[in-house]
Design an enzyme around this catalytic site. Structure first.
Site, PDB file in Angstrom:
ATOM      1  N   PRO A   2      84.714 147.423  67.903  1.00 17.77           N
ATOM      2  CA  PRO A   2      84.646 146.677  66.559  1.00 17.77           C
ATOM      3  C   PRO A   2      83.604 145.588  66.876  1.00 17.77           C
ATOM      4  O   PRO A   2      83.472 144.816  67.618  1.00 17.77           O
ATOM      5  CB  PRO A   2      85.818 146.080  66.752  1.00 17.77           C
ATOM      6  N   GLU A   3      82.883 145.522  65.588  1.00 15.31           N
ATOM      7  CA  GLU A   3      81.742 144.526  65.784  1.00 15.31           C
ATOM      8  C   GLU A   3      81.975 143.194  64.605  1.00 15.31           C
ATOM      9  O   GLU A   3      83.398 143.563  64.175  1.00 15.31           O
ATOM     10  CB  GLU A   3      80.568 144.986  65.351  1.00 15.31           C
ATOM     11  N   HIS A  94     100.941 152.769  73.474  1.00 10.43           N
ATOM     12  CA  HIS A  94      99.638 152.009  73.778  1.00 10.43           C
ATOM     13  C   HIS A  94     100.168 150.509  73.319  1.00 10.43           C
ATOM     14  O   HIS A  94      99.147 149.521  73.314  1.00 10.43           O
ATOM     15  CB  HIS A  94      98.617 152.542  73.130  1.00 10.43           C
ATOM     16  N   ARG A 113      92.476 151.747  75.270  1.00 12.88           N
ATOM     17  CA  ARG A 113      91.703 151.436  76.598  1.00 12.88           C
ATOM     18  C   ARG A 113      91.994 150.376  77.529  1.00 12.88           C
ATOM     19  O   ARG A 113      91.643 150.140  78.632  1.00 12.88           O
ATOM     20  CB  ARG A 113      89.975 151.424  76.277  1.00 12.88           C
ATOM     21  N   ARG A 155      60.759 136.626  74.783  1.00 16.69           N
ATOM     22  CA  ARG A 155      61.446 137.742  75.425  1.00 16.69           C
ATOM     23  C   ARG A 155      60.792 139.100  75.570  1.00 16.69           C
ATOM     24  O   ARG A 155      60.404 139.521  74.658  1.00 16.69           O
ATOM     25  CB  ARG A 155      63.102 137.731  74.654  1.00 16.69           C
TER      26      ARG A 155
END
Ligand code: ZN
Length: 294
Positions: A2-3, A94, A113, A155
């Site tokens: 998820p972002e 889970h 996970r 950078r």
């Protein structure tokens, strides 16, 4: 994983469930969720806390209690929250934790996970903690093209790697970086500090547009992302490049290319996002001109 759009969609859905409610009973089934602390101790500490607000910084959910303590939740790869009426939680191997609220309803945390984390912080601890983890919020009004330029200046690493670094910008991940760079027509392998002011402005717009687009569709359904009512978002139906290797670019028809950058699968259009910056006089240089400039 998820972002920002997915975590913000979860926040918007779970905030009305939690705000004003007391954590009546907390069960933590997985020691990994709260390590190095003891699950039973963390659960006991959380019981009795009443929620004042649910906020977000980057990919962190911030549950603020009236006591000024904070529970920081990071969903990582596959964490999600499910809200159910009293005594109606389905079986789930889970499931890692359950919070029963003072109205009897349950908020269950599921994580296949098991990379997700719950961290209980004392008053005053969350701001310094988050300051070391996450940079600028890309959808805040304070985030301008000039601020983005500052973050990228000097950078030398690949632009995509810089944008994945949560200390550059908070909340971007593999999907929305690829989508933002396509919108900005900038190659993901360009050195981060090499963008000219016009490119930085395009990138700034591209980042915000890609995130807003995902947010408007309540995020994208990939792997185990779910909203607290069990539904999911729909942004994945409209990706321009992410996961679309070999398919024609929406902008020019060229097959989308796939490569690996910073260890992550990456997709881009080789024509719209050339390896070398396009000259200012011609945004879409001919093939021969582009080759001569390499
Ligand atoms: Zn293209």
């Amino acid at each position: 994983m998820p972002e920002l759009p997915e975590v913000e969609s979860v926040r918007r859905a779970i905030a009305p469930v939690l705000v004003g409610r007391r954590f009546d009973r907390v069960r933590i089934y997985d020691a990994r969720l709260v390590r190095p602390f003891e699950p039973s101790e963390v659960a006991a500490e959380l019981q009795g806390e009443r929620v004042a607000a649910v906020e977000r910084r980057g990919k962190y959910l911030i549950v603020r209690f009236e006591s000024s303590r904070v529970l920081l939740i990071h969903l990582r790869m596959t964490g999600n929250l499910l809200h159910t009426p009293p005594d109606s939680l389905p079986d789930d191997v889970h499931r890692r934790a359950v919070v029963t609220l003072d109205n009897g309803s349950d908020v269950a945390y599921r994580d296949v996970r098991r990379f997700g984390t719950w961290l209980l912080l004392e008053p005053g601890e969350s701001e310094p903690y988050l300051a070391t983890k996450v940079g600028e919020e890309p959808l805040s009004e304070r985030f301008t093209a000039a601020r983005l330029a500052e973050r990228l200046r000097g950078r030398r690493g690949a632009l995509k790697a810089a944008l994945l670094d949560q200390r550059t910008l908070a909340g971007l991940g593999n999907i929305y970086v690829d989508e933002a760079l396509w919108r900005a027509r900038i190659n993901p392998l360009r050195p981060a500090g090499s963008l000219d002011p016009g490119e930085v402005r395009r990138l700034h717009r591209g980042i915000r547009a890609a995130l807003e687009h995902g947010l408007a569709r309540q995020g994208s359904t990939l792997r185990d992302y779910r909203l607290p009512d069990g539904s999911s978002g729909s942004a994945q139906d409209e990706f321009h490049v992410y996961g679309r290797g070999g398919e024609p670019c929406d902008g020019c028809g060229t097959p989308i290319a796939k490569t690996t950058i910073a260890g992550r699968s990456s997709w881009f259009c080789p024509d719209c996002q050339p390896a070398q910056a396009a000259s200012r006089s011609s945004r879409r240089p001919s093939r021969s001109r582009r080759q001569s400039s390499v």
